[in-house]
Design an enzyme around this catalytic site. Structure first.
Site, PDB file in Angstrom:
ATOM      1  N   GLY A 212      58.053  49.987  22.434  1.00  0.00           N
ATOM      2  CA  GLY A 212      56.927  50.097  23.297  1.00  0.00           C
ATOM      3  C   GLY A 212      56.187  51.188  23.448  1.00  0.00           C
ATOM      4  O   GLY A 212      55.539  51.743  22.343  1.00  0.00           O
ATOM      5  N   CYS A 213      56.842  52.261  24.405  1.00  0.00           N
ATOM      6  CA  CYS A 213      56.029  53.499  24.579  1.00  0.00           C
ATOM      7  C   CYS A 213      56.286  54.611  23.555  1.00  0.00           C
ATOM      8  O   CYS A 213      56.656  54.227  22.407  1.00  0.00           O
ATOM      9  CB  CYS A 213      56.210  53.848  25.885  1.00  0.00           C
ATOM     10  SG  CYS A 213      57.963  53.827  25.989  1.00  0.00           S
ATOM     11  N   VAL A 214      55.739  55.669  23.983  1.00  0.00           N
ATOM     12  CA  VAL A 214      56.176  56.891  23.042  1.00  0.00           C
ATOM     13  C   VAL A 214      55.450  56.573  21.483  1.00  0.00           C
ATOM     14  O   VAL A 214      56.119  55.890  20.975  1.00  0.00           O
ATOM     15  CB  VAL A 214      57.392  57.351  23.155  1.00  0.00           C
ATOM     16  CG1 VAL A 214      57.580  58.474  21.909  1.00  0.00           C
ATOM     17  CG2 VAL A 214      57.832  58.100  24.370  1.00  0.00           C
TER      18      VAL A 214
ATOM     19  N   PRO B  50      61.907  53.470  19.273  1.00  0.00           N
ATOM     20  CA  PRO B  50      60.996  53.154  20.422  1.00  0.00           C
ATOM     21  C   PRO B  50      60.281  51.737  20.010  1.00  0.00           C
ATOM     22  O   PRO B  50      60.186  51.345  18.943  1.00  0.00           O
ATOM     23  CB  PRO B  50      59.835  53.968  20.372  1.00  0.00           C
ATOM     24  CG  PRO B  50      60.534  55.317  19.661  1.00  0.00           C
ATOM     25  CD  PRO B  50      61.487  54.729  18.749  1.00  0.00           C
TER      26      PRO B  50
ATOM     27  N   ALA C 196      62.502  56.189  27.029  1.00  0.00           N
ATOM     28  CA  ALA C 196      61.504  57.172  26.626  1.00  0.00           C
ATOM     29  C   ALA C 196      60.353  57.451  27.496  1.00  0.00           C
ATOM     30  O   ALA C 196      59.843  56.549  27.905  1.00  0.00           O
ATOM     31  CB  ALA C 196      61.081  57.058  25.061  1.00  0.00           C
TER      32      ALA C 196
END
Ligand code: SRM
Ligand code: SRM
Ligand code: SRM
Ligand code: SRM
Ligand code: SF4
Ligand code: SF4
Ligand code: SF4
Ligand code: SF4
Ligand code: SF4
Ligand code: SF4
Ligand code: SF4
Ligand code: SF4
Lengths: 354, 105, 387, 387, 354, 105
Positions: free
Chosen positions: F103-105, F101, F63
Site C-alpha cells: 500500500g503505502c511507501v 509494500p 512502513a
C-alpha cells in the site's frame, strides 16, 4: 395491593351509539367547513364531527368543561385526536352549530381539518423534563397565536404538520414533520467527576455516545469519563444515562428547525424532515425568531407549492437550492450531513439549479 | 443531598433512596434498604438476587439485563416482583447498592 | 407563596387557548400547580430546565408507568420538590364517555396537581405532577375507576390506533379492536420492563397512517388491501361535473401513473398491477374510489427517533397479512421478534437498530420469514455478500 | 512446448473477434504468448488464477507504471515465469497517428509478448507481459518513441478525457487540452507514488459523461453551462415534421419538467430556472437544441470502486468554474485537495472516504470553499450537528 | 538513464486534419446506421466515423492491421473509444463503405452506437491478475458472441452498457453499469501463518477488512492474524495487502450479476448497479449460466422498457419486485443489503407492487 | 522460493528480491541488497533513511507513509529517488528488509 394489569377501559364502552351501529361501515365523508366533518355510513346514518383545538396541557376543570359540552350535545361522548384536538361527535346536524358555539365560549378554536395547520404535536419542555434544551408549551402557544388563521381555515396547498420536541430525543413524530422545531444544545457536557463514578454506569455511559466521544478518565484514580470536544455534537445521550453529565446552558441551548418530512404514504413515501435552521436562541416567552421564520416558510410554501403538494414534496420538486433561495435562509456547513449516512446526501450528479 | 441512617451508618442517598456512596454498602445497609422496598425480611432468595447483582456490577460496572438476571438466577420476572415489589430496577438494584438504573434492568 | 410571573403571564394573551390559563386554573386548587408557574417563570429567566435528572419511583408490582421528577430548586418551590407524572392508558381511539373522564378528573384532583396532558405524544393520559406518597393511592383509585398505567422504561408502551372503523371509511382493519386486544395481551410487557430498551406498537387503518406509526413505532401495523381498488365511474363523473380537476389533482399525482383519465368519456381507468395503494386518489375522491375487498395489514418494523444511530422509519416485514381476531399470527410474530431482540439487543438498542447491526438475513431467519422484494426499495449495491 | 488447449480453442469460434486468436497470433512470435495460452487452459481446468500476488518491479527513477507479475507454475510455463505489464500513457482522447502506433508495436515486439490491451480500463495502453530484464530497455525505447509510463500504486493515474471538442458538438470545455495540460503538470505525481492511495482525474465535456468520470474519478471535471440552453424553433419544427414524438420522448422525460410543448404551434418552451442541464433534450434533438454560451465546468470529488467502504459516486464540489488555460484555479484546487488528503488520509483511504470520515465541514475549510446547497441532494436529517 | 516525465504525445499530433480545422466547432451529428456517425461542423465540414468492435486483448499485428486500414482510408489517423472500440475517421463520405468492408475483412463488427450494446468494459482475469475470482476475456467473448446482434443494430430502448470485473475491486465503471458481471469469492481466506508475519504488515492487514473480521492471532507466539468466519464476506481486501491470505477457490469462486446502474446525468442522475444474481459458478470456456441470464434480462428489458429508458430507469419505474417477477430470478437474503448503508435500502413505505 | 547469498548468509528472497526472513537482516545484508538496487555504496544518507524505515517498522509493524518519511528524514521525494533509484518502496524498503509494500511507501 389493588388491581393490576386490568388494561385500559374497553373502547366499546366509550364510543357513541351511532358509531356502535355503523362501526366499520362508513361510506364516505366530507369536510363541511373548517373543523366540521360529515361522515356518511352505508346505512345512510350520518356522523358530524366538530374538531376543536386544545392547549394539551390542561387542568381537570378544562376536561370537565368539555365533558359538559359532550353531555349537552353528544350523549356524553367525545374523543381526542392523535394531534390532541378534541372531537365532539353527533349524528344530529342540528347540534353542529351549538357545539361550535359552546367550543368558542370555552375559547377553543374550531378547525384543524383538511389543508391547513392542525395542532402542534409537542412535548414537556421546561414544564416537566430534565432533558429539555428549550421549552415546548410556550413556543406552541406563541406559534399557534400567529398561525391561528391556518388552523381555522383550509387554504394551504395541503396539510401542514408542525411538531416540536424540546430535545433531540424527539418525543413525537418530529423527525417526519412538514415543519419540526427541536431544542438543541450546543455546548459539551459539564462532567461532575466527583459524582460520576458513584451514580453512573461507566460502560453504559461510554457506549451511549453516537460519535464515540466518551472515554474513561485517563487518570485511573478518577472513576469518571472525559469527552473529546471535537467529537461531541451535544446530543445529550450521555446525560440520559448519566446524570453527572448535564449539558443544559442558558446561552448554548436553543432551537433548530427541520422541514419537509411527512408520514403518510400518499403520493410520495414517508420522508424525514431535514435541517433548515441550525440554531436560534431561546427567547422566552414568545421566541420571536422562531415564530418569524416559521411564518416566513409557511408563506413561501403557500405561495409556491402546487395543490395537494406537501412541504417536502414541493421542496423535492423545486430542489433544496431553490428552497434556500426563496426562503432566504443562509446555507451553512451545519446543513451538510456528517453523520453515518452522510454520503447518501451528497449531490452525486451535475443536475442542480441556481 | 439527603443523608440517611442505613445499617447504622450515615449514607448519602438520592431522592429515590438510592445510596450515593457505593463503598459504604454492606449487608446491614442492604437490609435497611430492603425495608424501604417492602422486601424485608430478606430471604435466601433475596440475597441470591442481590449478590448476583453486586457481583455482576463489580465485574462489569453495569447492571445485568433482565433476561440475563432471570436466566442466571433462575427466578422469572414474576417471582422477582414478588420478592421485590418495586421490581428488579427500583427494588433489587437499590437494595444491592447499585447506581440508579437509567437503562437496563 | 404566590410569585410574580410577568413573562409567563404574557402567554395568556392571543387567540390560541392558553396553557398558562390552565395552570392558573389548577393553581387555584393546587399548591403544586402554583409552584409550577413559578418554575416556568424561573426557566424563562434562566433559559434552562429546573428539573433534576430522572427518578425511579412507582407502584407496587409494576416497573414503570411513572416518570419520577424532582425540582432542582426545592427550597424555592417546595410544592414541586417531587412532581412525578403517571402515564395512564387511554381507551382505544381516544374515545371517552364523560363519566369515565370525570372519574379521572376526580382522582387527579385528589392525588395530584390537577394538570394533565390530553394526551402525551405516545398517546397516554398524562397526569402531570404528584408526590411519591400519592403514587400508590392514586394508582389504586385509578384502577378502581377502570384505568391502568401505561409503559415507561425498557418496556412496551401503550399501543395506539387511529380512529379507524369507528368513523373512517378507509380502514382495512379493525384498528380499535386490534389495539385493545394487543394491549390486553401484552399487559405484562407494558408494566414490567424487561428488554434492552423501549418498544412501541402503533396501528393505522390505511396507508394515510394517521397515528404516524411508520415514524414512531417499532412494530407498525398498517391496513391495506391486496386486490384492486374500486372505482365507481358514476361517482367519478360527479366529481368531474363539480369542476374537480381529476387529471391534474389526481391522475398526475399518482406515484406510479396507475391511473388513466379519458377527458372525453370522463372515465377513470386503473391499471391495478401498477397501483401501490398510496391512498391519494381515494383520499381526494372518497365518494368514487374505495379500497379493495381483500383487506388485511402490512406489518412493518423498526421506526424510531434519532437516538442513538439516527432516526429510522419502519420498513416492510410482511407485505400482507390477514388480520382477524384473535390476531394469533400477528401476536406470534411480535413475540418472536421481541424474543430475538431481547436475546441479542444491546442496552438501549431498539429493534430496528439491532436488525441493522446484525443484518436482515439473521433477523429473518430468527423470526422465520422468507425474504421478499417488497422488504426493500432496491437490492444492495455493494459486493459484500455473505454466503 | 506447445500445449493442447481445447477449452481455450473453443473461444476462437463465434462472430465476435476472438482474443484467443490474438494470443495465438502473438504466440507465433513470442514464447511468452504461447505459454499464456497454456496458462489460460490450466485456469479453465482449475478455475483459479495462476498468477502470484503482486510484484514490485519498475524502471529507474519511477515508483510505478509497471505491474509486476509472476506465475505460480513457472516450471510448467517458464516463459511467463515473470510476465509484467507496462502501463503507457495514451494521447488525449485516444487519438493516434499510425506512425506512433506502429512504433509502439515495434517496441513491444522487441521487448515483450506482443500482446496489448487497447486500452486498459483506466485508459492506458497496456503492454501485457515481459520480464524484469526487459523493463528498463523497453522503457528507454518507449520514451524514444515519444511515450511515457502511466501510474500505478499510490500515485496519480493517467487522467482521461472524452473526445470532446475533437468531434462532439456538446462539449463545454476543451477536454483534450485540459487533460494534456494536467497530465504534463502532474508528471511527478503520476510517476512517483507518495500518497495514502491512488487518485484519478477524468474529464467529460458535458453531463453525458462519456468517460464515466463520476463513477471512477476522485477528481471529476464535467463540462456544463450556466445560462440557458438554446432552442432553435425551426429545428424543433423539423423534428416534429419528421414524426419525432417530442412530447413523449423529450418533454415528458425532462427530469424537472422544464420544457413545455405546444402541440399546435409546435413550439418548445424552456423554463430556464428549472433546467438542471441533464442533456436529455439536447441529446435527442441535437439539431435544434444546444448548450448555453456561458460554458465552464462542474468540479466533483470522491468517485471510486467499492473497496473499502463501498463504491462512491463523485459529488459536487464547485458547481461552476470557468475553465480556461492555463487552468490555474483548477490546478490550485487539486493541489490543495491532495495536500489535505495526503496529510490526513489513512493508508488505502481514497479522498472521498476521507471526506466522509472527517466530515465535509472540515474538508471545505481545508480547501477554502464555501458550503452551497448544490453540494448536497438534501440537508441532514439527523440532529447531530457540530458548532 | 533515459528520458523521464515526458508525458504522453500531444494529441494535436494525433488528430486528423478535419478535426484540427473544426476543433471545438461542431454543430450536430447523426447516426447514419449502426456504427456510422456523421458529425457536421459549423464550417459545413463533415466527419464520418466508423466504429468497430475490438477484443481489447490484441496482438501488435492486430494494431498493425488497423493501422493499415487507417493509412489507406483515414490519412493515417484513428482513435479508440472509452469502451475499447476502434474509430476510423474520415471527412470523405465515399470512404465509409470501404472502411466498413476493410473492418469486416479483419473480422471486426461495425456497430456499438446509439441504442444498442457497445463493447463490454472489462479487466484482466486469469490472463494477468492475481486477484481474479473469474476470468474476463473469455466471458466477454462468450457474451458478445450471443449479444452480437445488439452490437450491430440499434433496437434496444436505450444504450445498454455492460461491464465486467474479475473481482470486486471492480476495475472499470462496473458499479454503475446497466449490467455488471463481477467475479466473487465465497470462501474465507486461507491463512498461511508461517509466512504472514514475514511478508505482511499486520496492522495494515487488520485495518484492511471492511467488516473488522481480522484480529491478531490469539497465540502471541504466532505472528499472524485470524479471521472471524461469520464476519468475513470474502471481499479479498486482506489479500490485496497481504499475499499470505489467498481466497481463490475453484468451487467457491464464481460470478455475481448487478443491474440498473448508469453514469450519464441524462434524465435520472447516475445510479449504482444493484445485485440481481448473487452467485453463478465459473464454467469455462463459455460460462453458459452467465450468458443465459444476461440474455434473458436483456430480452425482458427490450420488451418492457419504454423508449430512451435505461435499464435502471425502467426498473425504478416498475419497481424491483416487478423486475424479479418478470425475469424470474429468485429473490434471496443475499439481495438485501447488510453493509453500512443497509437501512437506506429498506422499504420504508407501504407502497409496493405484487 | 529462491535463496540468495546476502551479507554472507543464505536468505530466502521473493521474486522481486525482498528478503523473506526478516530476522536475518543486518548491515551486511542491507549493503548487498543495496547493490541490487543501484544504491551502493551506501552513504550516511542511505543509512539514515534505511534506519528510519527499520525503526519505524519495528515500532509500528508498518512502513511509514511517504509524507511522514520525507518530513521525518528531511529528504524530499526527489532526493530519495536519487539515493534509491527504485524509489522508497521498491528501493529503500527492500534494503531495509521490510515486507514488500502493498500500500503505502
Ligand atoms: C382524527 C385523525 C385520526 C385519529 O385517530 O385521531 C385523522 C383523521 C382523518 N384523517 Fe388523518 N387524521 C389524523 C392524523 C393524521 C396524521 C398524523 C399526524 O398528523 O401526526 C397523518 C399523517 C401526516 C403526515 O403525513 O405527516 C394523517 C394523514 C392523513 C392523510 C394523508 C395526507 C397527505 O396527503 O399526506 C389523509 C388524506 C387526506 O387528507 O387527503 C388523512 C385523512 C383523514 C380523514 C379524512 C379520514 C376520515 O375519513 O376520517 C380524517 C379526517 C381528516 C381531517 O382531519 O382533515 N389523514 N392524518 C387525526 C387527526 C389529527 C388532528 O387532530 O389534526
Ligand atoms: C411524555 C412524553 C412527551 C410528551 O410530552 O408527550 C415523553 C417524555 C419523555 N421521553 Fe419520550 N416521551 C413521549 C413520547 C415519545 C415519543 C413519541 C411516541 O411514543 O410516539 C418518542 C419518539 C418515538 C420513539 O420512541 O422513537 C419518544 C422518544 C424518546 C426518546 C428517544 C428514543 C429513541 O430510541 O430514539 C427518549 C430517550 C430515552 O428513551 O432515553 C425519550 C425519553 C423521554 C423521557 C422519559 C426523558 C428521559 O430521557 O428519561 C421524557 C420524560 C419527560 C417527563 O419528564 O415527563 N423519549 N418519546 C411522551 C410520552 C407520553 C405518553 O406516554 O403518551
Ligand atoms: C466515443 C465515446 C466517447 C469517447 O471519448 O470515447 C462517446 C461518444 C458519444 N457519445 Fe457517449 N460516448 C462514449 C461513451 C459513453 C459512456 C461511457 C461508457 O459507456 O462507459 C457514457 C455513459 C454511459 C452510462 O450512462 O452508463 C456515454 C453516455 C452518452 C449519452 C447519455 C446516454 C443516456 O441517455 O444515458 C449520450 C447521449 C445519447 O446517446 O443520447 C452520448 C452521446 C454520445 C455522442 C452522440 C456524442 C457526440 O455527438 O459525438 C457520441 C457518439 C454516440 C454513440 O456512440 O452513439 N453518450 N457515452 C464513447 C464511446 C464508447 C463506445 O465505444 O461505446
Ligand atoms: C489493468 C486494469 C484492469 C484492466 O484490465 O484494464 C487494472 C488492474 C488492476 N487493478 Fe484496478 N485496474 C484498472 C483500472 C481500474 C479502475 C478503472 C479506472 O481507473 O477508471 C478501477 C475503478 C476506479 C477506482 O479507482 O475506484 C480500479 C479499481 C481497483 C481497485 C479498487 C480501488 C478502490 O478504491 O476501490 C484495486 C485494489 C487496489 O488498489 O488495491 C485495483 C487493483 C488493481 C490491480 C493492481 C490488482 C491489485 O490488487 O494489486 C490490478 C492489476 C492487474 C494486472 O495484473 O494487470 N484496481 N482499477 C486497469 C488499469 C489499466 C490502465 O491503467 O488503463
Ligand atoms: S423531547 Fe426531550 S426534553 Fe422534550 S419531553 Fe422528550 S425527552 Fe424530554
Ligand atoms: S452529548 Fe452526545 S456526542 Fe457529546 S459526549 Fe454526550 S453522547 Fe457524546
Ligand atoms: S389511518 Fe386511514 S383508516 Fe385510519 S383514520 Fe387515517 S385515513 Fe382513516
Ligand atoms: S391509490 Fe395511489 S397508487 Fe393507487 S391508483 Fe390511487 S393514486 Fe395511484
Ligand atoms: S461527454 Fe459530452 S462532450 Fe464528451 S463526448 Fe460525451 S457527449 Fe460529447
Ligand atoms: S437539459 Fe434536461 S433538464 Fe434541461 S430542459 Fe433539457 S431535458 Fe430538461
Ligand atoms: S477486477 Fe480484480 S481481478 Fe480483475 S484486474 Fe481488477 S483487481 Fe484484478
Ligand atoms: S476477505 Fe474481506 S471480509 Fe474477509 S477477512 Fe479478508 S478483508 Fe475481511
Amino acid at each position: 395491593m389493588g388491581k393490576a394489569d386490568i388494561g385500559p377501559p374497553n373502547f366499546r364502552e366509550m364510543i357513541p351509539e351511532v358509531v356502535k351501529k355503523n362501526y366499520g361501515d362508513w361510506k364516505y365523508h366530507e369536510i363541511l367547513k373548517p373543523g366540521v366533518l360529515r361522515h356518511v355510513a352505508e346505512s345512510g346514518d350520518e356522523l358530524y364531527t366538530v374538531r376543536a383545538g386544545s392547549p394539551r396541557l390542561v387542568s381537570v376543570d378544562f376536561i370537565r368543561d368539555i365533558c359538559d359540552v359532550a353531555d349537552k350535545y353528544c350523549d356524553g361522548h367525545l374523543r381526542f385526536t392523535s394531534r390532541y384536538n378534541i372531537e365532539f361527535l353527533t349524528p344530529d346536524k342540528e347540534k353542529v352549530e351549538p357545539i361550535i358555539e359552546a367550543a368558542k365560549k370555552l375559547g377553543l378554536p374550531v378547525g384543524g381539518t383538511g389543508d391547513g395547520i392542525s395542532n402542534i404535536v409537542h412535548t414537556q419542555g421546561w414544564v416537566h423534563c430534565h432533558s429539555a434544551a428549550t421549552d415546548s408549551s410556550p413556543i406552541v402557544k406563541a406559534l399557534m397565536d400567529e398561525l391561528y388563521d391556518y388552523f381555522i381555515s383550509m387554504k394551504l396547498p395541503a396539510k401542514l404538520r408542525v411538531s416540536l420536541a424540546c430535545c433531540i430525543n424527539m418525543c413525537g413524530a418530529v423527525h417526519c414533520s412538514d415543519l419540526a422545531i427541536v431544542g438543541v444544545h450546543t455546548k459539551i457536557p459539564k462532567i461532575d467527576h466527583e459524582k460520576l463514578g458513584a451514580i453512573c454506569e461507566i460502560p453504559t455511559t461510554i457506549a451511549s455516545c453516537p460519535t464515540g466521544a466518551i472515554r474513561r478518565h485517563p487518570d485511573k484514580e478518577i472513576k469518571s469519563v472525559v469527552v473529546r470536544e471535537d467529537l461531541c455534537m451535544y446530543c445529550g445521550n450521555c446525560f440520559t444515562v448519566c446524570p453527572a453529565m448535564p449539558l443544559a446552558d442558558s446561552e448554548g441551548d436553543g432551537i433548530a428547525i427541520y422541514a419537509g418530512g411527512k408520514v403518510s404514504n400518499a403520493r410520495k413515501p414517508p420522508m424525514f424532515s431535514r435541517l433548515i435552521v441550525p440554531f436560534l436562541p431561546n427567547n422566552p416567552p414568545r421566541w420571536p425568531e422562531v415564530v418569524e421564520i416559521i411564518k416566513k416558510i409557511v408563506n413561501v410554501y403557500a405561495k409556491n407549492a402546487r395543490r395537494y403538494e406537501r412541504m417536502g414534496e414541493w421542496i423535492e420538486r423545486v430542489g433544496w437550492e431553490t428552497f434556500f433561495r426563496l426562503t432566504e435562509i443562509p446555507f451553512t456547513e451545519q446543513h451538510i450531513d456528517d453523520f453515518t449516512y452522510a454520503r447518501e446526501t451528497w449531490r452525486t450528479t451535475t443536475q442542480f439549479k441556481w | 443531598m439527603a443523608k440517611a441512617m442505613l445499617g447504622g451508618i450515615e449514607i448519602e442517598i438520592d431522592e429515590d433512596g438510592f445510596i450515593q456512596e457505593p463503598d459504604k454498602w454492606n449487608k446491614e445497609v442492604a437490609e435497611d434498604l430492603a425495608k424501604t422496598e417492602n422486601a424485608y425480611p430478606m430471604s435466601e432468595d433475596h440475597w441470591k438476587l442481590v449478590n448476583y447483582l453486586r457481583v455482576y456490577f463489580l465485574k462489569y460496572e453495569i447492571a445485568p439485563a433482565i433476561r440475563m438476571l432471570c436466566k442466571q438466577t433462575g427466578y422469572d420476572l414474576k417471582t422477582i416482583y414478588k420478592m421485590f415489589p418495586g421490581g428488579p430496577a427500583k427494588g433489587a438494584c437499590k437494595v444491592a447498592g447499585l447506581p440508579k438504573p437509567t437503562g437496563c434492568v | 407563596m404566590k410569585e410574580e410571573t410577568p413573562l409567563v403571564d404574557e402567554l395568556e394573551k392571543g387567540p390560541w387557548p392558553s396553557y398558562v390559563k390552565e395552570i392558573k386554573r389548577a393553581a387555584k386548587k393546587s399548591k403544586a400547580a402554583e409552584d409550577l408557574l413559578g418554575v416556568q417563570e424561573l426557566s424563562f429567566n434562566d433559559k434552562v430546565t429546573h428539573w433534576k435528572h430522572g427518578g425511579i419511583v412507582g407502584v407496587t408490582g409494576y416497573g414503570g408507568g411513572v416518570i419520577g421528577r424532582y425540582s432542582d430548586v426545592p427550597d424555592k418551590f417546595p410544592n414541586v420538590e417531587s412532581f412525578h407524572t403517571l402515564r395512564v392508558n387511554h381507551p382505544a381511539g381516544w374515545f371517552y364517555n364523560t363519566k369515565a373522564l370525570r372519574k379521572i378528573c376526580d382522582v387527579w384532583e385528589k392525588h395530584g396537581s390537577g394538570l394533565t396532558n390530553m394526551h402525551g405524544s405516545t398517546g397516554d393520559i398524562i397526569l402531570l405532577g404528584t408526590t411519591t406518597a400519592h403514587l400508590q393511592p392514586c394508582f389504586n383509585d385509578l384502577t378502581e375507576a377502570g384505568f391502568d398505567l401505561g409503559g415507561s422504561g425498557s418496556a412496551l408502551r401503550t399501543p395506539t390506533a387511529c380512529v379507524g372503523p369507528a368513523r373512517c371509511e378507509w380502514t382495512n382493519i379493525n384498528t380499535l379492536d386490534m389495539v385493545q386486544d394487543l394491549t390486553m395481551e401484552f399487559q405484562d410487557e407494558i408494566h414490567r420492563p424487561r428488554w434492552p430498551y423501549k418498544s412501541k406498537i402503533k396501528i393505522s387503518g390505511c396507508p394515510n397512517d394517521c397515528v404516524a406509526a411508520i415514524a414512531r413505532a417499532d412494530l407498525t401495523i398498517i391496513g391495506t388491501w391486496r386486490d384492486s381498488l374500486k372505482i365507481d365511474q358514476n361517482g367519478v363523473k360527479e366529481y368531474a361535473k363539480n369542476g374537480f380537476d381529476i387529471k391534474t389533482l389526481v391522475v398526475d399525482k399518482c406515484p406510479t401513473n396507475a391511473l388513466e383519465w379519458d377527458e372525453k368519456s370522463k372515465n377513470l381507468k386503473l391499471k391495478p398491477e401498477d397501483c401501490v395503494r398510496c391512498m391519494h386518489c381515494i383520499n381526494k375522491m372518497t365518494k368514487a374510489i374505495r379500497p379493495g375487498d381483500d383487506k388485511g395489514a402490512t406489518i412493518m418494523i423498526g421506526g424510531k427517533a434519532p437516538i442513538v444511530k439516527g432516526a429510522m422509519l419502519s420498513f416492510v416485514l410482511v407485505p400482507f397479512m390477514k388480520a382477524e381476531p384473535p390476531y394469533t399470527e400477528i401476536k406470534e410474530l411480535i413475540r418472536k421478534i421481541w424474543d430475538w431482540w431481547d436475546e441479542n439487543g444491546r442496552v438501549r438498542e431498539r429493534v430496528g437498530e439491532l436488525i441493522e447491526r446484525v443484518g436482515m438475513r439473521n433477523f429473518l431467519k430468527a423470526v422465520d420469514l422468507k425474504p421478499v422484494p417488497q422488504m426493500i426499495k432496491a437490492p444492495r449495491t455493494n459486493p459484500y455478500v455473505f454466503f
